[in-house]
Scaffold this active site. Structure first.
Site, PDB file in Angstrom:
ATOM      1  N   LEU A  45      11.864 -20.155  -4.213  1.00 41.85           N
ATOM      2  CA  LEU A  45      10.775 -19.415  -3.789  1.00 41.85           C
ATOM      3  C   LEU A  45       9.632 -19.436  -4.646  1.00 41.85           C
ATOM      4  CD1 LEU A  45       9.929 -16.676  -1.780  1.00 41.85           C
ATOM      5  CD2 LEU A  45      10.517 -15.307  -4.008  1.00 41.85           C
TER       6      LEU A  45
ATOM      7  N   HIS B 124       2.810   3.363  -8.833  1.00 37.95           N
ATOM      8  CA  HIS B 124       2.522   1.819  -9.143  1.00 37.95           C
ATOM      9  C   HIS B 124       3.748   1.300 -10.099  1.00 37.95           C
ATOM     10  CE1 HIS B 124      -1.398   1.873  -7.616  1.00 37.95           C
ATOM     11  NE2 HIS B 124      -2.028   2.842  -8.452  1.00 37.95           N
TER      12      HIS B 124
ATOM     13  N   TRP C 243       3.059   7.867  -2.530  1.00 41.91           N
ATOM     14  CA  TRP C 243       4.625   8.175  -2.813  1.00 41.91           C
ATOM     15  C   TRP C 243       4.444   9.032  -4.013  1.00 41.91           C
ATOM     16  CZ3 TRP C 243       7.412   7.187  -7.209  1.00 41.91           C
ATOM     17  CH2 TRP C 243       8.885   7.178  -6.893  1.00 41.91           C
TER      18      TRP C 243
ATOM     19  N   ASP D 255       0.752  -1.202   0.006  1.00 41.74           N
ATOM     20  CA  ASP D 255      -0.072  -0.042   0.041  1.00 41.74           C
ATOM     21  C   ASP D 255       0.916   1.354  -0.027  1.00 41.74           C
ATOM     22  OD1 ASP D 255      -2.143   1.392  -0.058  1.00 41.74           O
ATOM     23  OD2 ASP D 255      -2.923   1.122   2.129  1.00 41.74           O
ATOM     24  N   GLY D 256       0.246   2.345  -0.596  1.00 37.72           N
ATOM     25  CA  GLY D 256       1.106   3.631  -0.540  1.00 37.72           C
ATOM     26  C   GLY D 256       1.647   4.119  -1.784  1.00 37.72           C
TER      27      GLY D 256
HETATM   28  C1  FPP Z   1      -1.995   0.220  -3.221  1.00 40.48           C
HETATM   29  O1  FPP Z   1      -1.382   1.401  -3.364  1.00 40.48           O
HETATM   30  C2  FPP Z   1      -1.527  -0.491  -4.436  1.00 40.48           C
HETATM   31  C3  FPP Z   1      -2.284  -1.239  -5.449  1.00 40.48           C
HETATM   32  C4  FPP Z   1      -3.669  -1.039  -5.505  1.00 40.48           C
HETATM   33  C5  FPP Z   1      -1.371  -1.765  -6.494  1.00 40.48           C
HETATM   34  C6  FPP Z   1      -0.156  -2.517  -6.100  1.00 40.48           C
HETATM   35  C7  FPP Z   1       0.527  -3.116  -7.295  1.00 40.48           C
HETATM   36  C8  FPP Z   1       1.964  -3.024  -7.209  1.00 40.48           C
HETATM   37  C9  FPP Z   1       2.721  -2.572  -6.299  1.00 40.48           C
HETATM   38  C10 FPP Z   1       2.613  -3.589  -8.500  1.00 40.48           C
HETATM   39  C11 FPP Z   1       2.442  -4.953  -8.752  1.00 40.48           C
HETATM   40  C12 FPP Z   1       3.070  -5.531  -9.846  1.00 40.48           C
HETATM   41  C13 FPP Z   1       2.848  -6.771 -10.373  1.00 40.48           C
HETATM   42  C14 FPP Z   1       3.793  -7.177 -11.265  1.00 40.48           C
HETATM   43  C15 FPP Z   1       1.511  -7.073 -10.353  1.00 40.48           C
HETATM   44  P1  FPP Z   1      -2.515   2.653  -3.593  1.00 40.48           P
HETATM   45  O2  FPP Z   1      -2.578   3.103  -4.786  1.00 40.48           O
HETATM   46  O3  FPP Z   1      -3.839   2.419  -2.782  1.00 40.48           O
HETATM   47  O4  FPP Z   1      -1.940   3.812  -2.671  1.00 40.48           O
HETATM   48  P2  FPP Z   1      -2.574   4.766  -1.838  1.00 40.48           P
HETATM   49  O5  FPP Z   1      -3.017   4.472  -0.781  1.00 40.48           O
HETATM   50  O6  FPP Z   1      -1.071   5.877  -1.390  1.00 40.48           O
HETATM   51  O7  FPP Z   1      -3.427   5.815  -2.718  1.00 40.48           O
END
Ligand code: FPP
Length: 265
Positions: free
Chosen positions: A146, A52, A40, A35-36
């Site tokens: 893994l 992302h 960021w 999350d975050g």
């Molecule tokens: C939450 O942050 C994150 C997500 C919904 C997406 C997570 C995905 C990735 C880290 C990349 C994954 C990679 C692959 C290969 C599938 P948010 O957008 O809710 O952040 P915020 O709370 O700060 O708005």
């Protein structure tokens, strides 16, 4: 009169207290709510999708480090069944991420002997995302290191609904009897059933960004997991962060509802 004395958040306190000890056991199965990313990016006046993209780089870093540390399963919450509510542009970007990730990272995963699995509602993903997943799963299927397990279009309640329906239909078709239903058997109907029983449930669930919620992730499997909440935003989470999280786990007193040996006397 009842009084509530709020304690300083335990995990955030623990974060400064312990250092990682490579001699102590490392968890076999780590689950992470990444999350975050959006915050960021916003902190840098960038569009959310830039977060992302950076988050995907963190996935690579953490996968390699978890593999080096001897972790057996890393389950990452990449897209929830609720994430479809986000703006179309962001959803499209998130659906393209696995394609970019697998296309660029599979050779490195092969070198590290990492096997990829994806769990979630697969059929409703775009065809290009499904293709990329199929290629990556197939290419890494004989790897024995893994297991990098992506929860993609995953929701725990929906997973349980499917399990209940499948159990009910197996009863109707006389494949099983009601008396045979145990908690272990329910585990066999969940999306983590492809994992060996002893490492199906994560020992720790980490959530980054300071939010302290489970958000419909692995509700059955985390019954006895240690929960760790860190304030770091996912793109900032790095090798040291992972070691710090493991250090907290190494110092937690896991009792599974019983008592520790020394407390039994
Ligand atoms: C939450 O942050 C994150 C997500 C919904 C997406 C997570 C995905 C990735 C880290 C990349 C994954 C990679 C692959 C290969 C599938 P948010 O957008 O809710 O952040 P915020 O709370 O700060 O708005």
């Amino acid at each position: 009169m009842l009084r509530f004395f709020p304690e300083k958040n335990k995990t955030f306190q623990e974060e400064q207290e312990y250092t990682f000890d490579s001699e102590l056991p490392v968890p076999n199965h780590i689950a992470i709510i990444m999350d975050g990313n959006g915050r960021w990016a916003q902190n840098r006046y960038l569009p959310r999708v830039a977060g992302h993209k950076e988050g995907m780089e963190t996935v690579k870093t953490i996968t390699k480090h978890a593999s080096n540390l001897g972790v057996k399963v890393l389950t990452l919450y990449a897209f929830s069944t609720e994430n479809w509510k986000r703006p179309e542009e962001e959803v499209d970007f998130l659906m393209q991420l696995p394609v970019d990730f697998f296309d660029t990272f599979v050779p490195e995963l092969m070198k590290k002997n990492v096997r990829i699995n994806v769990m979630g509602e697969y059929d409703t993903l775009p065809a290009s995302t499904q293709d990329a997943i199929n290629r990556a799963v197939e290419a890494t299927s004989n790897n024995t290191g893994l297991i990098l397990n992506f929860a993609l279009n995953y929701g725990s309640r929906s997973e349980m609904v499917h399990a209940v329906k499948n159990i009910a239909s197996d009863i109707t078709e006389n494949n099983i009897e009601i008396e045979q239903i145990t908690d272990e058997m329910i585990g066999d109907y969940l999306m983590t059933s492809f994992l060996p029983k002893e490492i199906r449930d994560p020992e720790i669930l980490i959530r980054t960004s300071g939010e302290e919620r489970i958000s419909n992730f692995l509700l059955w499997q985390i019954a006895y997991s240690e929960l760790l909440f860190t304030k770091e935003l996912w793109p900032d989470y790095n090798e040291t962060s992972l070691e710090n999280s493991i250090a907290i786990f190494q110092h937690r007193n896991r009792r599974f509802g019983g008592l520790k040996k020394e407390e039994n006397k």
